[in-house]
Design a protein around this motif. Structure first.
Motif, PDB file in Angstrom:
ATOM      1  N   THR A   1      42.063  -2.878  57.138  1.00 36.91           N
ATOM      2  CA  THR A   1      43.057  -3.653  57.651  1.00 36.91           C
ATOM      3  C   THR A   1      44.496  -3.287  57.171  1.00 36.91           C
ATOM      4  O   THR A   1      45.115  -3.397  57.965  1.00 36.91           O
ATOM      5  N   VAL A   2      44.453  -2.847  56.010  1.00 33.50           N
ATOM      6  CA  VAL A   2      45.712  -2.722  55.471  1.00 33.50           C
ATOM      7  C   VAL A   2      46.202  -1.316  55.374  1.00 33.50           C
ATOM      8  O   VAL A   2      47.466  -0.710  55.112  1.00 33.50           O
ATOM      9  N   ALA A   3      45.250  -0.393  55.615  1.00 31.23           N
ATOM     10  CA  ALA A   3      45.723   1.157  55.316  1.00 31.23           C
ATOM     11  C   ALA A   3      45.826   1.863  56.785  1.00 31.23           C
ATOM     12  O   ALA A   3      45.699   3.321  56.753  1.00 31.23           O
ATOM     13  N   ALA A   4      45.837   1.360  58.173  1.00 27.96           N
ATOM     14  CA  ALA A   4      45.727   1.900  59.071  1.00 27.96           C
ATOM     15  C   ALA A   4      46.982   2.968  59.387  1.00 27.96           C
ATOM     16  O   ALA A   4      46.861   3.878  59.865  1.00 27.96           O
ATOM     17  N   ASP A   5      48.213   2.597  58.779  1.00 21.49           N
ATOM     18  CA  ASP A   5      49.435   3.580  59.007  1.00 21.49           C
ATOM     19  C   ASP A   5      50.182   3.750  57.779  1.00 21.49           C
ATOM     20  O   ASP A   5      51.216   4.006  57.685  1.00 21.49           O
ATOM     21  N   VAL A   6      49.435   3.764  56.540  1.00 18.06           N
ATOM     22  CA  VAL A   6      49.903   4.095  55.273  1.00 18.06           C
ATOM     23  C   VAL A   6      50.037   5.542  54.892  1.00 18.06           C
ATOM     24  O   VAL A   6      49.415   6.508  55.873  1.00 18.06           O
ATOM     25  N   ASP A   7      50.824   5.962  53.972  1.00 18.97           N
ATOM     26  CA  ASP A   7      50.887   7.409  53.619  1.00 18.97           C
ATOM     27  C   ASP A   7      49.836   7.724  52.579  1.00 18.97           C
ATOM     28  O   ASP A   7      49.612   8.993  52.550  1.00 18.97           O
ATOM     29  N   VAL A   8      49.593   6.892  51.662  1.00 16.60           N
ATOM     30  CA  VAL A   8      48.348   7.110  50.750  1.00 16.60           C
ATOM     31  C   VAL A   8      47.679   5.904  50.533  1.00 16.60           C
ATOM     32  O   VAL A   8      48.112   4.769  50.789  1.00 16.60           O
ATOM     33  N   ILE A   9      46.367   6.221  50.206  1.00 19.43           N
ATOM     34  CA  ILE A   9      45.330   5.351  50.008  1.00 19.43           C
ATOM     35  C   ILE A   9      44.795   5.218  48.560  1.00 19.43           C
ATOM     36  O   ILE A   9      44.465   6.318  48.243  1.00 19.43           O
ATOM     37  N   VAL A  10      44.766   4.296  47.700  1.00 19.25           N
ATOM     38  CA  VAL A  10      44.395   4.325  46.240  1.00 19.25           C
ATOM     39  C   VAL A  10      43.182   3.341  46.244  1.00 19.25           C
ATOM     40  O   VAL A  10      43.314   2.308  46.490  1.00 19.25           O
ATOM     41  N   VAL A  11      41.843   4.083  45.746  1.00 18.96           N
ATOM     42  CA  VAL A  11      40.591   3.171  45.890  1.00 18.96           C
ATOM     43  C   VAL A  11      40.481   3.081  44.387  1.00 18.96           C
ATOM     44  O   VAL A  11      40.702   4.075  43.557  1.00 18.96           O
ATOM     45  N   VAL A  12      40.242   1.836  43.682  1.00 19.25           N
ATOM     46  CA  VAL A  12      39.946   1.398  42.578  1.00 19.25           C
ATOM     47  C   VAL A  12      38.417   0.890  42.460  1.00 19.25           C
ATOM     48  O   VAL A  12      38.147  -0.254  42.914  1.00 19.25           O
TER      49      VAL A  12
END
Length: 247
Positions: free
Chosen positions: A23-34
């Motif tokens: 939902t929130v990562a469709a157009d981001v530059d970086v994804i941080v998984v925790v």
């Protein structure tokens, strides 16, 4: 028009689990998984010892490992497993396939053109500095989605995991410290959870449902390692099949 659920007007976004990530990562530059207990903590420690981690969410880990010149992580308690305490210098140079219902599954599902970073309490400031460097390279504002993995119940449904809220909030707070601070309300709330309770993080993680569970299983050292704030400068980045250290 994008959905309000995407938080797309904000530079720093926050959500839970695989559906939240989509939902929130469709157009981001970086994804941080925790996934504090334990996947992303284990990944960070593994890379400190020169071990590459391949996240996997399939049905035949042995075949996948064979195809990628890797070994399969054993059950917790094995010499090399999801347990952060199980990895050490004796495993240097190993490529290990790790399968878990939370952080590993989410990381594998998000593999693609956007860098996926394994974040934790241990490397929160290092992650923020790495993101800042990527923003400088872009020479423009960089957007970040921070994803708390949560925990899987026995029936496969997800449950809230306070340790992942703290881990995500710690990273969001560190991003703000370096000037990446245009946060969604969701991200701001996660950050406030960390900053408001920072002095008690070690106790709260060990006293959490997940922490107590691991201690009852006989793995208190995993909880101790995962609770250490800013103890590592390693930033694991998923490019291709494996997490590795990428400058």
């Amino acid at each position: 028009m994008s959905s309000p659920l995407s938080q797309s007007q904000y530079q720093v976004r926050f959500d839970w689990g695989i559906e939240g990530a989509r939902t929130v990562a469709a157009d981001v530059d970086v994804i941080v998984v925790v996934d504090v207990l334990s996947f992303t903590t284990m990944v960070g420690i593994a890379l400190e010892y020169g071990i590459e981690v391949l996240p996997f969410d399939g049905t035949d880990a042995a075949r996948y490992a064979s195809e990628h010149a890797a070994v399969v992580a054993g059950k917790r308690g094995s010499p090399l497993s999801l347990s952060p305490a199980s990895v050490g210098p004796e495993h240097a140079g190993t490529r290990v396939v790790v399968q878990s219902p939370n952080g590993s599954r989410i990381s594998a599902a998000l593999r693609g053109d956007v860098p996926v970073v394994a974040g934790s309490l241990r490397n929160r400031s290092a992650v923020a500095e790495w993101v800042l460097a990527r923003q400088a390279e872009k020479a423009n504002r960089l957007s970040v989605a921070v994803i708390a993995s949560g925990e899987a119940r026995g029936d496969g449904t997800s449950r809230f995991a306070v340790e992942d809220m703290f881990g995500a909030g710690a990273i969001i707070d560190a991003l703000a410290e370096v000037g990446i601070d245009f946060c969604s309300p969701e991200a701001a709330a996660a950050s406030a959870a960390f900053t408001g309770l920072r002095n008690a993080i070690g106790h709260l993680v060990s006293a959490s449902a997940s922490g107590k569970e691991l201690e009852e299983w006989g793995f208190p050292q995993d909880v101790e390692l995962a609770s250490q704030v800013d103890s590592s400068t390693v930033v694991p980045v998923l490019r291709g099949d494996a997490f590795s250290i990428t400058r």
